[in-house]
Motif scaffolding. Structure first.
Motif, PDB file in Angstrom:
ATOM      1  N   SER A  35       0.844  -1.134   0.033  1.00  0.00           N
ATOM      2  CA  SER A  35       0.070   0.012   0.050  1.00  0.00           C
ATOM      3  C   SER A  35       0.720   1.232   0.014  1.00  0.00           C
ATOM      4  O   SER A  35       1.938   1.338   0.668  1.00  0.00           O
ATOM      5  CB  SER A  35      -1.018  -0.097   1.213  1.00  0.00           C
ATOM      6  OG  SER A  35      -1.620   1.142   1.163  1.00  0.00           O
ATOM      7  N   SER A  42      -6.222   5.023   4.045  1.00  0.00           N
ATOM      8  CA  SER A  42      -7.095   4.708   2.886  1.00  0.00           C
ATOM      9  C   SER A  42      -8.348   5.336   2.966  1.00  0.00           C
ATOM     10  O   SER A  42      -8.834   5.473   3.931  1.00  0.00           O
ATOM     11  CB  SER A  42      -7.187   3.082   2.616  1.00  0.00           C
ATOM     12  OG  SER A  42      -5.984   2.428   2.537  1.00  0.00           O
ATOM     13  N   HIS A  43      -8.794   5.665   1.697  1.00  0.00           N
ATOM     14  CA  HIS A  43      -9.959   6.500   1.444  1.00  0.00           C
ATOM     15  C   HIS A  43     -11.278   5.882   2.195  1.00  0.00           C
ATOM     16  O   HIS A  43     -12.262   6.657   2.395  1.00  0.00           O
ATOM     17  CB  HIS A  43     -10.168   6.873   0.236  1.00  0.00           C
ATOM     18  CG  HIS A  43     -11.222   7.816   0.063  1.00  0.00           C
ATOM     19  ND1 HIS A  43     -10.912   9.343   0.411  1.00  0.00           N
ATOM     20  CD2 HIS A  43     -12.738   7.853  -0.714  1.00  0.00           C
ATOM     21  CE1 HIS A  43     -11.893   9.833   0.171  1.00  0.00           C
ATOM     22  NE2 HIS A  43     -12.922   8.995  -0.340  1.00  0.00           N
ATOM     23  N   THR A  44     -11.233   4.380   2.082  1.00  0.00           N
ATOM     24  CA  THR A  44     -12.360   3.796   2.661  1.00  0.00           C
ATOM     25  C   THR A  44     -12.783   4.492   4.187  1.00  0.00           C
ATOM     26  O   THR A  44     -13.860   4.651   4.570  1.00  0.00           O
ATOM     27  CB  THR A  44     -12.407   2.450   2.844  1.00  0.00           C
ATOM     28  OG1 THR A  44     -12.158   2.010   1.535  1.00  0.00           O
ATOM     29  CG2 THR A  44     -13.433   1.510   3.782  1.00  0.00           C
ATOM     30  N   GLY A  49     -21.643   7.758   5.204  1.00  0.00           N
ATOM     31  CA  GLY A  49     -22.941   7.470   5.298  1.00  0.00           C
ATOM     32  C   GLY A  49     -23.606   6.088   5.619  1.00  0.00           C
ATOM     33  O   GLY A  49     -24.411   5.846   6.347  1.00  0.00           O
ATOM     34  N   TYR A 215      -6.172   9.673  -4.451  1.00  0.00           N
ATOM     35  CA  TYR A 215      -7.050   9.226  -5.514  1.00  0.00           C
ATOM     36  C   TYR A 215      -6.419   9.611  -6.863  1.00  0.00           C
ATOM     37  O   TYR A 215      -7.088  10.429  -7.453  1.00  0.00           O
ATOM     38  CB  TYR A 215      -8.315   9.623  -5.303  1.00  0.00           C
ATOM     39  CG  TYR A 215      -9.018   8.389  -4.647  1.00  0.00           C
ATOM     40  CD1 TYR A 215      -8.410   7.402  -3.765  1.00  0.00           C
ATOM     41  CD2 TYR A 215     -10.484   8.143  -4.752  1.00  0.00           C
ATOM     42  CE1 TYR A 215      -8.978   6.300  -3.458  1.00  0.00           C
ATOM     43  CE2 TYR A 215     -11.301   7.195  -4.150  1.00  0.00           C
ATOM     44  CZ  TYR A 215     -10.379   6.280  -3.256  1.00  0.00           C
ATOM     45  OH  TYR A 215     -11.105   5.098  -2.729  1.00  0.00           O
ATOM     46  N   ASP A 218      -4.038   5.253  -9.947  1.00  0.00           N
ATOM     47  CA  ASP A 218      -2.835   4.358 -10.509  1.00  0.00           C
ATOM     48  C   ASP A 218      -3.115   3.043 -11.048  1.00  0.00           C
ATOM     49  O   ASP A 218      -2.524   2.463 -11.898  1.00  0.00           O
ATOM     50  CB  ASP A 218      -2.008   4.138  -9.182  1.00  0.00           C
ATOM     51  CG  ASP A 218      -1.519   5.337  -8.400  1.00  0.00           C
ATOM     52  OD1 ASP A 218      -1.877   6.449  -8.937  1.00  0.00           O
ATOM     53  OD2 ASP A 218      -0.841   5.358  -7.410  1.00  0.00           O
ATOM     54  N   GLU A 401     -13.251   0.383  -5.772  1.00  0.00           N
ATOM     55  CA  GLU A 401     -13.402   1.378  -6.663  1.00  0.00           C
ATOM     56  C   GLU A 401     -12.800   1.319  -7.986  1.00  0.00           C
ATOM     57  O   GLU A 401     -13.173   1.825  -9.114  1.00  0.00           O
ATOM     58  CB  GLU A 401     -13.393   2.827  -5.984  1.00  0.00           C
ATOM     59  CG  GLU A 401     -13.851   3.873  -6.764  1.00  0.00           C
ATOM     60  CD  GLU A 401     -13.943   5.204  -6.039  1.00  0.00           C
ATOM     61  OE1 GLU A 401     -13.959   5.150  -4.740  1.00  0.00           O
ATOM     62  OE2 GLU A 401     -13.858   6.485  -6.755  1.00  0.00           O
ATOM     63  N   SER A 417     -21.105   1.388  -2.615  1.00  0.00           N
ATOM     64  CA  SER A 417     -19.567   1.341  -2.914  1.00  0.00           C
ATOM     65  C   SER A 417     -18.902   0.206  -1.492  1.00  0.00           C
ATOM     66  O   SER A 417     -18.203  -0.493  -1.820  1.00  0.00           O
ATOM     67  CB  SER A 417     -18.962   2.666  -2.909  1.00  0.00           C
ATOM     68  OG  SER A 417     -17.463   2.416  -3.028  1.00  0.00           O
ATOM     69  N   LEU A 418     -19.457   0.865  -0.378  1.00  0.00           N
ATOM     70  CA  LEU A 418     -19.060  -0.008   0.769  1.00  0.00           C
ATOM     71  C   LEU A 418     -19.370  -1.424   0.604  1.00  0.00           C
ATOM     72  O   LEU A 418     -18.580  -2.401   1.025  1.00  0.00           O
ATOM     73  CB  LEU A 418     -19.294   0.813   2.157  1.00  0.00           C
ATOM     74  CG  LEU A 418     -18.832   1.900   2.344  1.00  0.00           C
ATOM     75  CD1 LEU A 418     -19.232   2.727   3.733  1.00  0.00           C
ATOM     76  CD2 LEU A 418     -17.179   1.881   2.488  1.00  0.00           C
TER      77      LEU A 418
END
Ligand SMILES: Cc1cc2nc3c(=O)[nH]c(=O)nc-3n(C[C@H](O)[C@H](O)[C@H](O)COP(=O)(O)OP(=O)(O)OC[C@H]3O[C@@H](n4cnc5c(N)ncnc54)[C@H](O)[C@@H]3O)c2cc1C
Length: 597
Positions: A35, A42-44, A49, A215, A218, A401, A417-418
């Motif tokens: 990573s 990480s963006h997660t 929501g 983001y 890559d 994603e 997405s989650l």
């Protein structure tokens, strides 16, 4: 000097998709996770929501309704078999996360609480349904922490702050990846039987975005450069409610809890555009409605933003007008305390970043670049498909994603997405481990690191005639102006020309830091190259699609055209051009219909 490692499965990315893949791959194969960020950054972790699942434990709900809402939300571009699979799996993965220790918010009875979200409905009544399982407004943070703890418990091997720059192929098969170790600047080759890309999205192509700095697309760029196509790149979601100018996300959960969008005249304008679900229409619909309001001069103070109001007085006023009731039949009314408990983080963001207290006054919001529907083409098992005949590339997987399964089609529903990252992260992990059992290691080519070295050497040796910051700024400007919420032939043609010119200028970009240790200057400049590749593919695919569907809204072709365009785009990055081909959408039982809200 090049360091060499050997693992059966290499996972690139330690967000929700990468960690879930790691949990499952490591059960059956020697696995390592690489990573570029420390995993919990990480963006997660920024997701607020919730995660969608038709648990049906608070009011009636069904996986079939979730499926249909997702198909409809995708504007009929999602593959229906994959959508069905994801929605059927949803309750089980939510309970799996709960059993791993994820602290979901709960009802008084101790059940997993759920909130309303855009596009999720009771299919019989058409009214919003409670389907988004949440942990206050930090659901993604909790998912990331929970999965990371599980990985540590199971002793998964991590290489943190290893930036992957290339996929190594040998005789048409996957042989591993090449990464730069941030701390030392050294190159490492990871020899592998299977590689899973779980590198997240590419919202940094646009000016105002909710996405993290990392983001930068890559995964899509690396695979494009190795001859693998990218799918449905013209579809990029703009979330309606980013903080004005900053782009920081204000979760749709605010509207789920009863918040409303207001224009300059104090009107709740969404009732004109989506009379049935109003503020909870799909994101593409709400973002476009806001643009129309702003264009017609009804932005707040005549500017390009609207108000999002979640003060208890406003919530209660509109709950009364709508006749909203709780599952037990009592009228829906909220106190400030309840709002604060459900949305603590976003209230804090607003107080901190813009000095606005959402408990007392409305928040200034504008659409913000949010989510990549397109990405590396895969099937529902995370296996990468390299052409329009769905040919697989053995040993290559993608999830999260960065992947395009496609379950989101032309527009993703919030909370999906989650769900996607845990459902398909798991599948990719299982499949990669299964592949590793039978497959042997492909021999590593002698020149495994050459392509990476060429790219880095060029950046290090260039005189710096061109500056990365200028190119980045110009790319973001043109993509926001011409490949954003509304699109036209003229604008997009200009954008394509401009991006091509920027890619030429990028060849002359230099870096100031010529050192080896923690050279973020070098890696950020490499990331700009990835963004430019992704931007060009996005603009070209958008220019070619002569219809409006989901997030792709053309003023010159305002209608959806199923006869000609109900198909996925595949884009190949060739030396001096983008090649586009198409493949059909998988339909099971849902015939395309007009979307009505
Ligand atoms: C602000 C915000 C709020 C959101 N809220 C919700 C929500 O409430 N519900 C919902 O369903 N969705 C939400 N989303 C979308 C959802 O959170 C993301 O789509 C999802 O978390 C992506 O997970 P991922 O595992 O694919 O990627 P990430 O979590 O971003 O992980 C990507 C990983 O890849 C690594 N990586 C990237 N490039 C490289 C490289 N070259 N080399 C090595 N490693 C690399 C990174 O270090 C990182 O570990 C939200 C998104 C944002 C931005």
């Amino acid at each position: 000097m090049t360091n060499q490692h050997q693992y059966e499965v290499i996972i690139v990315g330690a967000g929700g998709a990468g960690l879930m893949a790691a949990l499952y791959a490591s059960k059956g194969a020697k696995t390592a996770v690489l990573s570029k960020l420390y995993p919990t950054r990480s963006h997660t972790g920024a997701a607020q929501g919730g995660i969608g699942a038709a648990l049906g434990n608070l009011e009636e709900d069904r996986a079939e309704w979730h499926t249909y809402d997702t198909v409809k939300g995708s504007d009929y571009l999602g593959d229906q078999d994959a959508i069905e699979f994801m929605c059927q799996e949803a309750p089980a993965v939510v309970y799996e996360l709960e059993h791993m220790g994820l602290p979901f918010s709960r009802t008084k009875e101790g059940r997993i609480a759920q909130r309303r979200f855009g596009g999720h409905t009771n299919n019989d009544t058409g009214k919003p349904v409670l389907r988004s399982c949440y942990a206050a407004d930090r659901t993604g943070h909790m998912i990331l922490q929970t999965l990371y703890q599980q990985c540590i418990k199971r002793e998964v091997t991590f290489f943190d702050e290893f930036h992957v720059l290339d996929l190594v192929m040998s005789e048409g098969q996957v042989a591993g990846v090449v990464a730069v170790e941030l701390a030392t600047g050294e190159l490492h080759v990871f020899h592998a039987k299977a590689v899973i890309f779980a590198t997240g999205g590419h919202g940094r192509v646009w000016e105002v975005t909710s996405n993290a700095y990392a983001y930068t697309g890559d995964g899509v760029a690396i695979t494009l450069r190795r001859g693998i196509p990218a799918q449905d790149m013209e579809f990029f979601q703009f979330h309606p409610t980013g903080i004005f100018k900053l782009g920081i996300l204000i979760t749709e959960g605010v509207r789920g809890e009863g918040g409303v969008l207001i224009n300059k005249e104090g009107q709740r304008f969404m009732k004109e555009y989506a009379p049935s679900v109003k503020d909870l229409a799909s994101r593409d619909v709400v973002s476009r409605s806001m643009y129309i309001e702003m264009r017609e001069g009804r932005g707040i103070n005549g500017k390009n933003y609207m108000y999002l109001d979640v003060t208890p007085e406003t919530v209660n006023k509109f709950a009364e007008i709508d006749g909203r009731v709780r599952p037990d039949g009592t009228p829906y009314r909220v106190t400030g305390e309840e709002i604060l408990k459900k949305l603590p983080d976003i209230i804090d963001f607003c107080r901190t970043y813009i000095g606005v207290d959402p408990m007392k006054e409305p928040m200034p919001v504008q659409p913000t670049a949010h989510y990549a529907m397109g990405g590396i083409p895969t099937n529902q098992f995370g296996e990468v498909l390299i052409d329009e005949n769905k040919t697989m590339l053995p040993g290559l997987y993608a999830a999260g994603e960065v992947a395009c399964v496609s379950v989101h089609g032309a527009n993703r529903l919030g909370t999906n997405s989650l769900l996607d990252i845990v459902v398909f992260g798991k599948q990719a992990g299982l499949k990669a481990a299964e592949h590793a059992k039978d497959a042997s290691f492909q021999p590593l080519p002698d020149d495994a690191t050459d392509f990476t070295r060429q790219q880095l050497d060029r950046l290090l040796k260039n005189s710096g005639e061109e500056r990365a910051a200028d190119i980045s700024k110009e790319m973001k400007q043109v993509m926001s102006a011409d490949v954003g919420v509304f699109r036209t032939e003229k604008g997009m043609s200009e954008a394509v020309q401009k991006i091509r010119e920027l890619r030429e200028r990028y060849k002359k970009v230099g870096v100031d830091d010529k050192g080896k240790l923690f050279n973020t200057n070098l890696l950020n400049t490499w990331e700009l190259g990835a963004l430019l590749d992704v931007a060009e593919v996005t603009a070209e695919a958008a220019l070619a699609r002569k219809e409006s569907r989901g997030a792709h809204a053309r003023e010159d072709f305002p209608k959806r055209n199923d006869a000609e365009w109900m198909k996925h785009s595949l884009a190949w990055l060739k030396e001096d051009k983008i090649e586009l081909r198409y493949k059909p959408v998988t339909q099971t039982k849902y015939e395309p219909k007009e979307r009505v809200y």
